[in-house]
Design a protein around this motif. Structure first.
Motif, PDB file in Angstrom:
ATOM      1  N   THR A  63     -56.611  22.124  81.728  1.00  0.00           N
ATOM      2  CA  THR A  63     -55.603  21.664  82.694  1.00  0.00           C
ATOM      3  C   THR A  63     -54.341  21.207  81.958  1.00  0.00           C
ATOM      4  O   THR A  63     -54.384  20.923  80.751  1.00  0.00           O
ATOM      5  N   PRO A  64     -53.200  21.112  82.653  1.00  0.00           N
ATOM      6  CA  PRO A  64     -51.986  20.575  82.018  1.00  0.00           C
ATOM      7  C   PRO A  64     -52.199  19.182  81.425  1.00  0.00           C
ATOM      8  O   PRO A  64     -51.645  18.861  80.376  1.00  0.00           O
ATOM      9  N   THR A  65     -53.022  18.372  82.083  1.00  0.00           N
ATOM     10  CA  THR A  65     -53.299  17.019  81.577  1.00  0.00           C
ATOM     11  C   THR A  65     -54.010  17.069  80.232  1.00  0.00           C
ATOM     12  O   THR A  65     -53.685  16.312  79.305  1.00  0.00           O
ATOM     13  N   LEU A  66     -55.004  17.953  80.104  1.00  0.00           N
ATOM     14  CA  LEU A  66     -55.724  18.104  78.837  1.00  0.00           C
ATOM     15  C   LEU A  66     -54.782  18.610  77.738  1.00  0.00           C
ATOM     16  O   LEU A  66     -54.874  18.173  76.589  1.00  0.00           O
ATOM     17  N   ALA A  67     -53.904  19.532  78.114  1.00  0.00           N
ATOM     18  CA  ALA A  67     -52.945  20.066  77.147  1.00  0.00           C
ATOM     19  C   ALA A  67     -52.012  18.960  76.647  1.00  0.00           C
ATOM     20  O   ALA A  67     -51.696  18.887  75.455  1.00  0.00           O
ATOM     21  N   VAL A  68     -51.591  18.088  77.558  1.00  0.00           N
ATOM     22  CA  VAL A  68     -50.729  16.965  77.181  1.00  0.00           C
ATOM     23  C   VAL A  68     -51.447  16.045  76.200  1.00  0.00           C
ATOM     24  O   VAL A  68     -50.870  15.612  75.200  1.00  0.00           O
ATOM     25  N   GLN A  69     -52.716  15.751  76.472  1.00  0.00           N
ATOM     26  CA  GLN A  69     -53.502  14.893  75.571  1.00  0.00           C
ATOM     27  C   GLN A  69     -53.571  15.487  74.170  1.00  0.00           C
ATOM     28  O   GLN A  69     -53.461  14.786  73.170  1.00  0.00           O
ATOM     29  N   LYS A  70     -53.737  16.799  74.132  1.00  0.00           N
ATOM     30  CA  LYS A  70     -53.809  17.494  72.843  1.00  0.00           C
ATOM     31  C   LYS A  70     -52.497  17.361  72.084  1.00  0.00           C
ATOM     32  O   LYS A  70     -52.473  17.065  70.886  1.00  0.00           O
ATOM     33  N   TYR A  71     -51.382  17.555  72.786  1.00  0.00           N
ATOM     34  CA  TYR A  71     -50.085  17.536  72.119  1.00  0.00           C
ATOM     35  C   TYR A  71     -49.554  16.136  71.861  1.00  0.00           C
ATOM     36  O   TYR A  71     -48.589  15.963  71.108  1.00  0.00           O
ATOM     37  N   LEU A  72     -50.180  15.131  72.454  1.00  0.00           N
ATOM     38  CA  LEU A  72     -49.792  13.750  72.165  1.00  0.00           C
ATOM     39  C   LEU A  72     -50.613  13.147  71.034  1.00  0.00           C
ATOM     40  O   LEU A  72     -50.413  11.992  70.667  1.00  0.00           O
ATOM     41  N   ASP A  73     -51.546  13.913  70.497  1.00  0.00           N
ATOM     42  CA  ASP A  73     -52.336  13.459  69.346  1.00  0.00           C
ATOM     43  C   ASP A  73     -51.369  13.138  68.203  1.00  0.00           C
ATOM     44  O   ASP A  73     -50.587  13.997  67.796  1.00  0.00           O
ATOM     45  N   PRO A  74     -51.387  11.892  67.677  1.00  0.00           N
ATOM     46  CA  PRO A  74     -50.440  11.501  66.616  1.00  0.00           C
ATOM     47  C   PRO A  74     -50.459  12.443  65.416  1.00  0.00           C
ATOM     48  O   PRO A  74     -49.442  12.634  64.757  1.00  0.00           O
ATOM     49  N   LYS A  75     -51.625  13.032  65.119  1.00  0.00           N
ATOM     50  CA  LYS A  75     -51.717  13.925  63.960  1.00  0.00           C
ATOM     51  C   LYS A  75     -50.826  15.153  64.120  1.00  0.00           C
ATOM     52  O   LYS A  75     -50.346  15.719  63.151  1.00  0.00           O
ATOM     53  N   ARG A  76     -50.606  15.564  65.363  1.00  0.00           N
ATOM     54  CA  ARG A  76     -49.779  16.753  65.604  1.00  0.00           C
ATOM     55  C   ARG A  76     -48.310  16.486  65.283  1.00  0.00           C
ATOM     56  O   ARG A  76     -47.562  17.393  64.972  1.00  0.00           O
ATOM     57  N   HIS A  77     -47.899  15.208  65.419  1.00  0.00           N
ATOM     58  CA  HIS A  77     -46.491  14.871  65.235  1.00  0.00           C
ATOM     59  C   HIS A  77     -46.215  14.262  63.860  1.00  0.00           C
ATOM     60  O   HIS A  77     -45.083  13.895  63.568  1.00  0.00           O
ATOM     61  N   ALA A  78     -47.271  14.166  63.051  1.00  0.00           N
ATOM     62  CA  ALA A  78     -47.069  13.707  61.682  1.00  0.00           C
ATOM     63  C   ALA A  78     -46.381  14.816  60.893  1.00  0.00           C
ATOM     64  O   ALA A  78     -46.577  15.994  61.150  1.00  0.00           O
ATOM     65  N   LYS A  79     -45.567  14.425  59.915  1.00  0.00           N
ATOM     66  CA  LYS A  79     -44.869  15.417  59.108  1.00  0.00           C
ATOM     67  C   LYS A  79     -45.869  16.249  58.313  1.00  0.00           C
ATOM     68  O   LYS A  79     -46.859  15.731  57.803  1.00  0.00           O
TER      69      LYS A  79
END
Length: 238
Positions: A63-79
């Protein structure tokens, strides 16, 4: 213009998914507008690359909600490795090597009765600067970038490049170590301990300034492993 539009044309279901996904991302308040746009483009690219096979957004992300959770994972936004650039990574590696060898030289000379030419200050600088720059350059060149379309590096090229880097490092150290003491003087043991402590101060400052915190002692090694793992996962999904 129409050609560009056509190239980015999503199916109705995928368009609805992107609409809901973007709305939930904005509602979370955890990403700014630029980050949201980057994430949305990434998801759109993934959907465009797979929708011709019949795979839907729901099959890829849930679902879009699950996708958001995945992309809000701090590891994804770490350099990641290739986000830092050569200079901060090289400085980090040089200071780590300098620190380690300065303390080793200092402790060894405390218990040594002879003046060890191999522990000269020029030897220490060569080990650190040449080793740090060569190692950093080699890993940046040989580690696949998971953000690229085809994140792969030829294995033969990788081993050849690494072998060449090691030879250059060892050759530089050997040349310096046979230089006379007047060019490569050995400092008192306490001087190496002090230099190691100063290097640690520079190491800490560089990590704080460039966001290298929490990346292990040899940051570039850990970042390289993460990039290789992510690139492998991306290749396996194709």
């Amino acid at each position: 213009m129409s050609e560009k539009k056509e190239k980015r044309q999503l199916t109705k279901k995928n368009e609805e998914f992107i609409f809901q996904f973007k709305k939930h991302l904005a509602k979370s308040g955890k990403l700014d507008a630029e980050q949201i746009e980057k994430v949305v483009i990434e998801v759109e690219d993934e959907l465009l690359a797979t929708q011709h096979t019949g795979r839907t957004a729901q099959q890829l992300y849930g679902t879009p909600t699950l996708a958001v959770q995945k992309y809000l994972d701090p590891k994804r936004h770490a350099k990641k490795l290739h986000d830092f650039g050569f200079l901060p990574l090289a400085i980090d590696t040089i200071l780590v090597i300098f620190m380690l060898f300065a303390f080793v030289f200092g402790v060894t000379l405390f218990f040594s009765k002879e003046n060890n030419a191999g522990a000269g200050i020029l030897s220490l600088l060569t080990i650190a600067i040449l080793g740090g720059t060569v190692y950093t350059y080699a890993l940046l060149k040989l580690t696949p970038n998971p953000d690229e379309q085809k994140p792969t590096v030829n294995k033969g090229k990788r081993w050849l490049f690494l072998a060449g880097a090691i030879v250059v490092w060892l050759l530089g150290f050997v040349i310096v170590s046979i230089m006379p003491p007047i060019i490569n003087p050995t400092l008192p043991p306490i001087a190496y301990i002090i230099l190691g402590a100063l290097a640690y101060g520079g190491f800490y400052y560089n990590r704080q300034k460039n966001g290298l915190k929490g990346n292990g002692f040899f940051a570039i090694g850990q970042l390289s492993n993460q990039s290789r793992f992510e690139a492998q996962q991306k290749n396996n999904q194709k």
